[in-house]
Design an enzyme around this catalytic site. Structure first.
Site, PDB file in Angstrom:
ATOM      1  CG  MET A 159     -34.462 -33.308  -3.379  1.00 22.96           C
ATOM      2  SD  MET A 159     -35.221 -33.029  -4.969  1.00 22.96           S
ATOM      3  CE  MET A 159     -34.448 -34.281  -5.962  1.00 22.96           C
ATOM      4  N   GLY A 187     -24.512 -29.468  -8.223  1.00 21.48           N
ATOM      5  CA  GLY A 187     -24.075 -30.833  -8.499  1.00 21.48           C
ATOM      6  C   GLY A 187     -23.848 -31.055  -9.980  1.00 21.48           C
ATOM      7  CG  ASP A 208     -30.915 -24.600  -9.671  1.00 27.03           C
ATOM      8  OD1 ASP A 208     -31.633 -23.863 -10.372  1.00 27.03           O
ATOM      9  OD2 ASP A 208     -30.674 -25.785  -9.935  1.00 27.03           O
ATOM     10  CE  LYS A 251     -35.481 -25.792 -11.251  1.00 23.76           C
ATOM     11  NZ  LYS A 251     -35.910 -27.192 -11.230  1.00 23.76           N
TER      12      LYS A 251
HETATM   13  N1  SAH Z   1     -28.088 -31.976  -9.500  1.00 22.54           N
HETATM   14  C1  SAH Z   1     -27.815 -32.113  -8.097  1.00 22.54           C
HETATM   15  C2  SAH Z   1     -29.012 -32.600  -7.324  1.00 22.54           C
HETATM   16  C3  SAH Z   1     -30.163 -31.660  -7.314  1.00 22.54           C
HETATM   17  S1  SAH Z   1     -31.480 -32.196  -6.332  1.00 22.54           S
HETATM   18  C4  SAH Z   1     -26.600 -33.015  -7.893  1.00 22.54           C
HETATM   19  O1  SAH Z   1     -26.132 -33.631  -8.838  1.00 22.54           O
HETATM   20  O2  SAH Z   1     -26.095 -33.073  -6.769  1.00 22.54           O
HETATM   21  C5  SAH Z   1     -31.134 -31.386  -4.799  1.00 22.54           C
HETATM   22  C6  SAH Z   1     -30.688 -32.396  -3.762  1.00 22.54           C
HETATM   23  O3  SAH Z   1     -29.321 -32.698  -3.948  1.00 22.54           O
HETATM   24  C7  SAH Z   1     -30.762 -31.885  -2.348  1.00 22.54           C
HETATM   25  O4  SAH Z   1     -32.062 -31.985  -1.824  1.00 22.54           O
HETATM   26  C8  SAH Z   1     -29.801 -32.801  -1.652  1.00 22.54           C
HETATM   27  O5  SAH Z   1     -30.370 -34.059  -1.415  1.00 22.54           O
HETATM   28  C9  SAH Z   1     -28.733 -32.998  -2.720  1.00 22.54           C
HETATM   29  N2  SAH Z   1     -27.600 -32.078  -2.532  1.00 22.54           N
HETATM   30  C10 SAH Z   1     -27.205 -31.072  -3.334  1.00 22.54           C
HETATM   31  N3  SAH Z   1     -26.071 -30.483  -2.857  1.00 22.54           N
HETATM   32  C11 SAH Z   1     -25.752 -31.149  -1.733  1.00 22.54           C
HETATM   33  C12 SAH Z   1     -24.679 -31.042  -0.778  1.00 22.54           C
HETATM   34  N4  SAH Z   1     -23.738 -30.102  -0.905  1.00 22.54           N
HETATM   35  N5  SAH Z   1     -24.672 -31.909   0.252  1.00 22.54           N
HETATM   36  C13 SAH Z   1     -25.615 -32.853   0.379  1.00 22.54           C
HETATM   37  N6  SAH Z   1     -26.621 -33.000  -0.479  1.00 22.54           N
HETATM   38  C14 SAH Z   1     -26.701 -32.166  -1.526  1.00 22.54           C
END
Ligand code: SAH
Length: 470
Positions: free
Chosen positions: A384, A303, A249, A271
């Site tokens: 998000m 994440g 992604d 994405k």
């Molecule tokens: N699977 C991911 C989330 C994906 S949705 C997880 O578990 O973190 C994408 C959203 O995750 C972003 O819009 C933001 O809100 C959050 N996000 C992902 N990485 C981030 C980071 N390093 N710092 C803050 N928010 C983050």
């Protein structure tokens, strides 16, 4: 890079060292590991040097270095502990065409000697361009602990077997064979039966790999964590190490992509959250296509892959195509963000449940149980949520949430450019607009940074600007 690391061919070549004391000896201890011919020039050699000369480890010339002494030498060391003498020797050796090193004089040296981890033929050279010898030594110690002493022996035996191993097809098959040898069969055989046992183990291993059925492709759905490569799990690192194809992604950081096997094909699926840069169907098709061709695919998601990652759609596509898959969990943005605040997601007497919400779904702003969320003490991690801030704020306040409820916004959690914005529900939208965040950000509703943390300059700034606007 001001110094380019190379491995110089020195077997049978000449290396000269000028100096008869401890400094010269220290260099010679390293140089004696090589197959070079060593000539030492010293008017007054130490007894250690005399002994090494008597043992035939080096040739000792009992006079100062002179013109022509470095002719045909590849390297010349000036190690006299005397700047004037070193400069004189260096000038002469340069005229003779040798590459010159003056010990402890980076500026006048044509090369520097790295810290070395010696598992011959595996050699690790560590350099810091003279900036941090302490660091180089620490890295050396760390590597020495990690690389078994027998690695050199295993490598020598392995090298002699390379020809036989060519009966395996190039690429993955051969790689897997060598991986098995170096990381499991080889060390095991060496421990059980010594060097003689290793050769027999290699024969048996090759036989096994030659007759093994073609391994089918597979997909690992891997969590890349919030961005800091140190927050990857060991399993994720191992998967990246073995991947033939990595489909990632947009939120996965370059530092993490760097860790993938060098030959892996990297595909940016672009994405971000529910964004649609590459359509989900295309990503599914890509995974199925590569895995069907027997490749090991790592589907790398920011994440944790199970949190707002459309994981189930991908699994269903893989199941539909009969492809083997597994999930490697990761650290979700909420965990990294709450750690940055110095807070807990749950707390006795405050909240015994925490919600993970998305501010946005495929149909637009996402609807939630606003009344329940607005109750005192509630905590929610909002993914998000940046663009949905005004909507969230309006809905929550309309359903009775206290406008003074703390909200923390963590941008780029766990990354070097992490920012924390401490605000309240009432101030959320203006605070976000003013901060102008452009990295991924998570909203932690109901949580403020721990007070001591508020001294962090970046928070302090933001709190002050908010107070000024109040
Ligand atoms: N699977 C991911 C989330 C994906 S949705 C997880 O578990 O973190 C994408 C959203 O995750 C972003 O819009 C933001 O809100 C959050 N996000 C992902 N990485 C981030 C980071 N390093 N710092 C803050 N928010 C983050």
């Amino acid at each position: 890079m001001q110094h380019f690391p190379v491995f110089l061919a020195v077997a049978g070549r000449r290396i000269t060292v000028s100096g008869g004391g401890e400094t010269a000896l220290a260099k010679l201890r390293l140089l004696m590991k090589t197959e070079a011919h060593l000539t030492v020039f010293a008017a007054d050699p130490s007894s250690d040097l005399e002994r090494l000369a008597a043992d035939g480890r080096l040739r000792l010339v009992r006079r100062p270095f002179g013109p022509g002494d470095a002719l045909c030498a590849v390297l010349a060391y000036a190690a006299n502990d005397d700047a004037t003498e070193d400069a004189r020797v260096a000038a002469l050796a340069r005229v003779d065409g040798a590459l010159v090193n003056i010990v402890d004089n980076l500026a006048d040296s044509a090369f520097i000697t790295p810290a070395i981890v010696d598992r011959d033929p595996v050699i690790v050279a560590i350099g810091t361009e003279g900036a941090a010898p302490v660091l180089a030594r620490a890295i050396k110690t760390d590597l020495e602990e990690r690389l078994p002493v027998a690695l050199g022996l295993l490598t020598r035996i392995g090298k002699a077997f390379r020809h036989a191993a060519e009966s395996l097809p190039m690429g993955r098959k051969r790689r897997e064979f060598w991986g098995d040898y170096y990381f499991s069969e080889g060390p095991r055989a060496l421990e059980a039966a010594g060097a003689g046992g290793v050769e027999a183990a290699l024969e048996a291993l090759l036989d096994r790999h030659l007759t093994a059925a073609e391994r089918p492709g597979r997909v690992d759905l891997v969590g890349a964590g919030p961005g800091d490569p140190d927050l990857l799990t060991l399993k994720a690192r191992r998967a990246l190490d073995r991947a033939d194809v990595v489909i990632h992604d947009r939120l996965v950081t370059p530092e993490i992509l760097e860790l993938a096997r060098r030959e892996a094909v990297m595909i940016d699926a672009g994405k971000e959250g529910f964004g649609t840069s590459a359509a989900q169907d295309d990503i599914n098709a890509m995974m199925v296509d590569h895995a069907s061709r027997g490749l090991h695919v790592v589907r790398l998601k920011s994440g944790d892959p199970t949190v707002f990652g459309r994981l189930d759609e991908e699994i269903e596509a893989l199941e539909g195509a009969g492809i083997d898959w597994s999930i490697v969990p990761g650290i979700t943005a909420a965990s990294a963000s709450v750690a940055a605040l110095g807070q807990s997601l749950t707390k006795r007497g405050r909240n015994s449940a925490v919600r993970f919400l998305t501010g946005h779904d495929m149909k637009g702003f996402a609807d939630h149980d606003w009344r329940a969320l607005g109750r005192p003490g509630e905590v929610a991690a909002i993914y998000m949520g940046k663009r949905a801030a005004r909507f969230l704020q309006g809905r929550l306040m309309m359903h009775g949430a206290d406008p003074a409820t703390p909200v923390s916004v963590i941008e780029n959690a766990s990354r070097p450019d992490q920012r924390i914005l401490a605000t309240t529900l009432a101030q959320l939208e203006p605070a976000l607009t003013e901060a102008g965040l452009d990295g991924p950000a998570l909203l932690l509703f109901g949580l403020a940074p721990r007070v001591a943390r508020a001294r962090l300059p970046e928070i302090q700034d933001l709190i002050q600007t908010q107070e000024a606007t109040r």
